[in-house]
Structures are given as C-alpha cells and as structure tokens.
Scaffold this motif. Structure first.
Motif, PDB file in Angstrom:
ATOM      1  N   LEU A   1       0.731  -1.129   0.038  1.00 29.45           N
ATOM      2  CA  LEU A   1      -0.148  -0.029   0.055  1.00 29.45           C
ATOM      3  C   LEU A   1       0.908   1.001   0.046  1.00 29.45           C
ATOM      4  N   ALA A   2       2.061   1.392   1.026  1.00 28.61           N
ATOM      5  CA  ALA A   2       2.645   2.381   0.942  1.00 28.61           C
ATOM      6  C   ALA A   2       3.398   2.704  -0.581  1.00 28.61           C
TER       7      ALA A   2
ATOM      8  N   LEU B   1       3.405   6.002  -5.865  1.00 27.07           N
ATOM      9  CA  LEU B   1       3.585   5.963  -7.135  1.00 27.07           C
ATOM     10  C   LEU B   1       1.985   6.491  -7.462  1.00 27.07           C
ATOM     11  N   ASP B   2       1.136   6.981  -6.665  1.00 28.36           N
ATOM     12  CA  ASP B   2      -0.327   7.412  -6.927  1.00 28.36           C
ATOM     13  C   ASP B   2      -1.200   6.654  -7.494  1.00 28.36           C
ATOM     14  N   LEU B   3      -1.032   5.052  -7.220  1.00 23.46           N
ATOM     15  CA  LEU B   3      -1.806   3.979  -7.912  1.00 23.46           C
ATOM     16  C   LEU B   3      -2.809   3.789  -6.727  1.00 23.46           C
TER      17      LEU B   3
ATOM     18  N   LEU C   1       0.134   0.886  10.198  1.00 25.03           N
ATOM     19  CA  LEU C   1      -0.485   2.232   9.910  1.00 25.03           C
ATOM     20  C   LEU C   1      -0.217   3.176  10.954  1.00 25.03           C
ATOM     21  N   ARG C   2      -0.136   2.793  12.222  1.00 23.72           N
ATOM     22  CA  ARG C   2       0.194   3.923  13.166  1.00 23.72           C
ATOM     23  C   ARG C   2       1.450   4.508  13.305  1.00 23.72           C
TER      24      ARG C   2
END
Length: 91
Positions: free
Chosen positions: A44-45, A50-52, A86-87
């Motif tokens: 996800l990161a 890459l703005d995907l 996530l944190r």
C-alpha cells in the motif's frame, strides 16, 4: 514467483506513462492471503508513492491460503500487526 522484478516494474512504468492522460488510469491488484498479508502494508505504501489505486481481491480457494479460514486468534494477530504498521506510518 518466477517473475523478473525489473521487467514487471519497467512494464508498470510504461503503463503508467500511457495512462497519464486525463480520463485514464492505472491501478494494481493484491490478492490478500495468509502467505502475504505481512507484505500488504508495504504494498500500500509503495502504491501510494506511485499514486496508484489498489484493489484487494478476496481469496477464498484454496482454503489453506484464505484469510476467511483463519481462526479468530490468527485474524486478531493480522489486524494488530496491520494497525501497528498504520500507526507507524501516520505518526
């Protein structure tokens, strides 16, 4: 398995270049399974950089790979680990 990482990234770059025009887009899919959930946060990161968009596929078969066949304890461990990641990313 069996892919050439550099070739996959080069192909992705080519697709992103072609789909950079307004009205088009590029996304990736992730088959979330027992064997790869630890890689999900990193995926996800990477996609965010890459703005995907990322589409997550629910794997139900074979059962030994499916998160839907995990015990409550296993799912709790997975959730706790993902929330911890996530944190770290947000804070």
């Amino acid at each position: 398995l069996g892919v050439r990482h550099e070739e996959v990234l080069a192909n992705l770059d080519r697709v992103r270049a072609v789909t950079s025009v307004p009205g088009s887009g590029c996304s990736v899919s992730f088959c979330l399974m027992r064997t790869n959930w630890r890689e999900f946060g990193e995926m996800l990161a990477w996609a965010d950089q890459l703005d995907l968009d990322v589409f997550v596929n629910s794997v139900t078969h074979p059962p030994h790979l499916s998160l839907s066949h995990c015990t409550r304890a296993e799912l709790s461990e997975i959730l706790a680990s993902l929330l911890q990641r996530l944190r770290r990313e947000v804070l």
